[in-house]
Design a protein around this motif. Structure first.
Motif, PDB file in Angstrom:
ATOM      1  N   GLU A 260       0.816  -1.230   0.000  1.00  0.00           N
ATOM      2  CA  GLU A 260       0.000   0.000   0.000  1.00  0.00           C
ATOM      3  C   GLU A 260       0.846   1.276   0.000  1.00  0.00           C
ATOM      4  OE1 GLU A 260      -3.561  -1.975   2.726  1.00  0.00           O
ATOM      5  OE2 GLU A 260      -1.876  -0.926   3.644  1.00  0.00           O
ATOM      6  N   ARG A 261       2.160   1.099   0.257  1.00  0.00           N
ATOM      7  CA  ARG A 261       2.979   2.299   0.495  1.00  0.00           C
ATOM      8  C   ARG A 261       3.270   3.135  -0.735  1.00  0.00           C
ATOM      9  NH1 ARG A 261       6.599  -0.883   4.360  1.00  0.00           N
ATOM     10  NH2 ARG A 261       5.004  -1.209   5.940  1.00  0.00           N
ATOM     11  N   ARG A 262       3.088   2.579  -1.947  1.00  0.00           N
ATOM     12  CA  ARG A 262       3.282   3.412  -3.143  1.00  0.00           C
ATOM     13  C   ARG A 262       2.090   4.359  -3.320  1.00  0.00           C
ATOM     14  NH1 ARG A 262       8.263   3.813  -3.330  1.00  0.00           N
ATOM     15  NH2 ARG A 262       9.259   1.806  -3.150  1.00  0.00           N
ATOM     16  N   ALA A 263       0.900   3.867  -3.000  1.00  0.00           N
ATOM     17  CA  ALA A 263      -0.289   4.708  -3.133  1.00  0.00           C
ATOM     18  C   ALA A 263      -0.384   5.725  -1.987  1.00  0.00           C
ATOM     19  CB  ALA A 263      -1.535   3.830  -3.176  1.00  0.00           C
ATOM     20  N   GLN A 264       0.011   5.270  -0.784  1.00  0.00           N
ATOM     21  CA  GLN A 264      -0.031   6.186   0.382  1.00  0.00           C
ATOM     22  C   GLN A 264       1.376   6.287   0.952  1.00  0.00           C
ATOM     23  OE1 GLN A 264      -3.288   3.434   1.787  1.00  0.00           O
ATOM     24  NE2 GLN A 264      -3.366   5.054   3.327  1.00  0.00           N
ATOM     25  N   PRO A 265       2.236   7.109   0.350  1.00  0.00           N
ATOM     26  CA  PRO A 265       3.636   7.127   0.803  1.00  0.00           C
ATOM     27  C   PRO A 265       3.798   7.662   2.224  1.00  0.00           C
ATOM     28  CG  PRO A 265       3.305   8.537  -1.137  1.00  0.00           C
ATOM     29  CD  PRO A 265       1.958   8.045  -0.727  1.00  0.00           C
ATOM     30  N   PRO A 266       4.587   6.952   3.059  1.00  0.00           N
ATOM     31  CA  PRO A 266       4.815   7.446   4.427  1.00  0.00           C
ATOM     32  C   PRO A 266       5.676   8.701   4.429  1.00  0.00           C
ATOM     33  CG  PRO A 266       6.030   5.393   4.020  1.00  0.00           C
ATOM     34  CD  PRO A 266       5.254   5.684   2.777  1.00  0.00           C
ATOM     35  N   SER A 267       5.611   9.482   5.508  1.00  0.00           N
ATOM     36  CA  SER A 267       6.427  10.702   5.575  1.00  0.00           C
ATOM     37  C   SER A 267       7.888  10.321   5.791  1.00  0.00           C
ATOM     38  CB  SER A 267       5.955  11.575   6.741  1.00  0.00           C
ATOM     39  OG  SER A 267       6.362  10.959   7.951  1.00  0.00           O
ATOM     40  N   TYR A 268       8.807  11.265   5.477  1.00  0.00           N
ATOM     41  CA  TYR A 268      10.231  10.992   5.661  1.00  0.00           C
ATOM     42  C   TYR A 268      10.575  10.813   7.147  1.00  0.00           C
ATOM     43  CZ  TYR A 268      11.076  11.695   0.711  1.00  0.00           C
ATOM     44  OH  TYR A 268      11.074  11.550  -0.661  1.00  0.00           O
ATOM     45  N   THR A 269       9.831  11.486   8.009  1.00  0.00           N
ATOM     46  CA  THR A 269      10.096  11.300   9.452  1.00  0.00           C
ATOM     47  C   THR A 269       9.808   9.860   9.851  1.00  0.00           C
ATOM     48  OG1 THR A 269       9.322  13.554   9.734  1.00  0.00           O
ATOM     49  CG2 THR A 269       9.549  12.263  11.755  1.00  0.00           C
ATOM     50  N   HIS A 270       8.682   9.327   9.354  1.00  0.00           N
ATOM     51  CA  HIS A 270       8.354   7.935   9.690  1.00  0.00           C
ATOM     52  C   HIS A 270       9.386   6.980   9.104  1.00  0.00           C
ATOM     53  CE1 HIS A 270       3.901   9.043  10.515  1.00  0.00           C
ATOM     54  NE2 HIS A 270       4.604   8.974  11.636  1.00  0.00           N
ATOM     55  N   ILE A 271       9.832   7.264   7.887  1.00  0.00           N
ATOM     56  CA  ILE A 271      10.838   6.385   7.251  1.00  0.00           C
ATOM     57  C   ILE A 271      12.124   6.412   8.072  1.00  0.00           C
ATOM     58  CG2 ILE A 271      12.310   6.130   5.196  1.00  0.00           C
ATOM     59  CD1 ILE A 271       9.922   7.150   3.549  1.00  0.00           C
ATOM     60  N   PHE A 272      12.533   7.626   8.480  1.00  0.00           N
ATOM     61  CA  PHE A 272      13.777   7.754   9.259  1.00  0.00           C
ATOM     62  C   PHE A 272      13.663   6.983  10.580  1.00  0.00           C
ATOM     63  CE2 PHE A 272      16.640   9.994  12.222  1.00  0.00           C
ATOM     64  CZ  PHE A 272      17.840   9.807  11.539  1.00  0.00           C
ATOM     65  N   LEU A 273      12.533   7.173  11.272  1.00  0.00           N
ATOM     66  CA  LEU A 273      12.357   6.497  12.575  1.00  0.00           C
ATOM     67  C   LEU A 273      12.341   4.981  12.410  1.00  0.00           C
ATOM     68  CD1 LEU A 273       9.687   8.750  14.338  1.00  0.00           C
ATOM     69  CD2 LEU A 273      12.142   8.542  14.847  1.00  0.00           C
ATOM     70  N   ALA A 274      11.669   4.512  11.362  1.00  0.00           N
ATOM     71  CA  ALA A 274      11.611   3.059  11.134  1.00  0.00           C
ATOM     72  C   ALA A 274      13.013   2.527  10.794  1.00  0.00           C
ATOM     73  CB  ALA A 274      10.629   2.744  10.011  1.00  0.00           C
ATOM     74  N   GLY A 275      13.773   3.281   9.999  1.00  0.00           N
ATOM     75  CA  GLY A 275      15.143   2.874   9.647  1.00  0.00           C
ATOM     76  C   GLY A 275      16.035   2.807  10.884  1.00  0.00           C
ATOM     77  N   CYS A 276      15.926   3.836  11.741  1.00  0.00           N
ATOM     78  CA  CYS A 276      16.742   3.858  12.975  1.00  0.00           C
ATOM     79  C   CYS A 276      16.384   2.670  13.865  1.00  0.00           C
ATOM     80  CB  CYS A 276      16.517   5.147  13.758  1.00  0.00           C
ATOM     81  SG  CYS A 276      17.137   6.597  12.921  1.00  0.00           S
ATOM     82  N   THR A 277      15.079   2.350  13.962  1.00  0.00           N
ATOM     83  CA  THR A 277      14.666   1.214  14.810  1.00  0.00           C
ATOM     84  C   THR A 277      15.258  -0.081  14.258  1.00  0.00           C
ATOM     85  OG1 THR A 277      12.591   2.403  15.092  1.00  0.00           O
ATOM     86  CG2 THR A 277      12.645   0.142  15.900  1.00  0.00           C
ATOM     87  N   GLY A 278      15.160  -0.271  12.937  1.00  0.00           N
ATOM     88  CA  GLY A 278      15.738  -1.465  12.314  1.00  0.00           C
ATOM     89  C   GLY A 278      17.244  -1.524  12.549  1.00  0.00           C
ATOM     90  N   GLY A 279      17.920  -0.381  12.392  1.00  0.00           N
ATOM     91  CA  GLY A 279      19.378  -0.326  12.567  1.00  0.00           C
ATOM     92  C   GLY A 279      19.783  -0.646  13.997  1.00  0.00           C
ATOM     93  N   PHE A 280      19.029  -0.103  14.956  1.00  0.00           N
ATOM     94  CA  PHE A 280      19.344  -0.311  16.371  1.00  0.00           C
ATOM     95  C   PHE A 280      19.232  -1.798  16.732  1.00  0.00           C
ATOM     96  CE2 PHE A 280      17.949  -0.606  20.817  1.00  0.00           C
ATOM     97  CZ  PHE A 280      18.990   0.071  21.445  1.00  0.00           C
ATOM     98  N   LEU A 281      18.134  -2.426  16.298  1.00  0.00           N
ATOM     99  CA  LEU A 281      17.931  -3.835  16.676  1.00  0.00           C
ATOM    100  C   LEU A 281      18.881  -4.769  15.927  1.00  0.00           C
ATOM    101  CD1 LEU A 281      14.070  -3.955  17.109  1.00  0.00           C
ATOM    102  CD2 LEU A 281      15.827  -3.992  18.870  1.00  0.00           C
ATOM    103  N   GLN A 282      19.163  -4.455  14.653  1.00  0.00           N
ATOM    104  CA  GLN A 282      20.080  -5.339  13.919  1.00  0.00           C
ATOM    105  C   GLN A 282      21.496  -5.257  14.474  1.00  0.00           C
ATOM    106  OE1 GLN A 282      21.901  -4.832  10.205  1.00  0.00           O
ATOM    107  NE2 GLN A 282      22.934  -3.149  11.236  1.00  0.00           N
TER     108      GLN A 282
END
Ligand SMILES: CN(C)C(=N)NCCC[C@H](N)C(=O)O
Length: 288
Positions: free
Chosen positions: A91-113
């Motif tokens: 669904e994310r191509r039709a409803q693109p998330p904001s860059y803040t959400h992308i950044f936060l999700a990336g940081c969470t993934g990076g922290f846990l990995q």
């Protein structure tokens, strides 16, 4: 929780890893040893002294661990976005998330990995830094005879905490830079793709490649410190901690030390991450 992202992250990470490992060995040597005059000198010396196999030292453990590490990164990233934006990957191509959400999700993934990656990365770095050619009859064996022997020796000599040497620097390296990684990828894809459509292969390759370069350029200063902390303690302890490692490295080698390996890191990052994102996107479209 959708599991496809975890599986796609694993397969795409493994493809990228094999492609990038020879570059990674050169980078680790340049960051932690002072015997090489530059990238070419390092490559020539590895080839002459250790043959082509020298470039692939320490690769078996990352291959085994990439299943956990990359699936955690991509799986946590995508599922964090799902929690933050209530949209699935499709669904994310039709409803693109904001860059803040992308950044936060990336940081969470990076922290846990980073926590899953720490012991595997330590073993990789220790094995990559062994300059002896493969064991030959009559010659003394290298200190570590393989990944399992390396893990067991670190555990015996440095205790269980020894397996997490450099983990703080690794976490500080990966948390913000994974935010940068996903923002760059998404930003470039959006820039070159008509609204609501999926990016084509060329866009994914270029956006993935530049996402790799951007994140690695930002990560290199802490990458140098992480590698040095991981090699510390092998014979004697040179650093009292991360800060001490930073200060003494700058005192002895100047500020340029923070960019040691940045060229080879970027050269490695482009193909590795182009292939990683291409396979990730296509696996998800195929399963979707
Ligand atoms: C520490 N940084 C910057 C990153 N890990 N960036 C994301 C790239 C991940 C990919 N497996 C690679 O090794 O290039």
């Amino acid at each position: 929780m959708p599991v496809e992202e975890f599986v796609a992250g694993w397969i795409s990470g493994a493809l990228g890893l094999v492609l990038g490992h020879p570059f990674d060995t050169v980078k680790v040597r340049l960051q932690t040893q002072t015997t090489y005059r530059g990238i070419v000198d390092c490559m020539v010396k590895i080839y002459r002294h250790e043959s082509l196999l020298g470039f692939f030292k320490g690769m078996s453990f990352p291959i085994a661990s990439i299943a956990v590490v990359n699936s955690v990164l991509f799986g946590v990233y995508s599922n964090t976005l799902l929690v933050l934006t209530a949209t699935s990957h499709q669904e994310r191509r039709a409803q693109p998330p904001s860059y803040t959400h992308i950044f936060l999700a990336g940081c969470t993934g990076g922290f846990l990995q980073a926590y899953c990656l720490a012991p595997f990365d330590l073993i990789k770095v220790r094995l990559q830094n062994q300059t002896e050619p493969r064991a030959q009859p009559g010659s003394p064996p290298p200190r570590y005879q393989g990944p399992v022997h390396c893990a067991a020796s670190i555990f015996r000599e440095e205790g269980p905490r020894g397996l997490f040497r450099g983990a703080w620097a690794l976490t500080l390296r990966d948390t913000p830079t994974m935010g940068i990684y996903f923002i760059t990828y998404e930003g470039l894809c959006r820039q070159y793709t008509p609204e609501g459509q999926n990016p084509n292969s060329a866009t994914v390759l270029v956006a993935g490649g530049f996402a790799g370069i951007a994140s690695w350029v930002a990560a290199t200063p802490l990458d140098v410190i992480k590698s040095r902390m991981q090699m510390d303690g092998l014979r004697r302890r040179a650093y009292q901690g991360m800060l001490d490692c930073m200060v003494s490295s700058v005192r002895q080698e100047g500020l340029g030390v923070f960019f040691r390996g940045v060229t080879i890191n970027s050269a490695r990052a482009f193909p590795v991450n182009a292939v990683t994102f291409l396979s990730y996107e296509y696996l998800l479209r195929w399963w979707g």
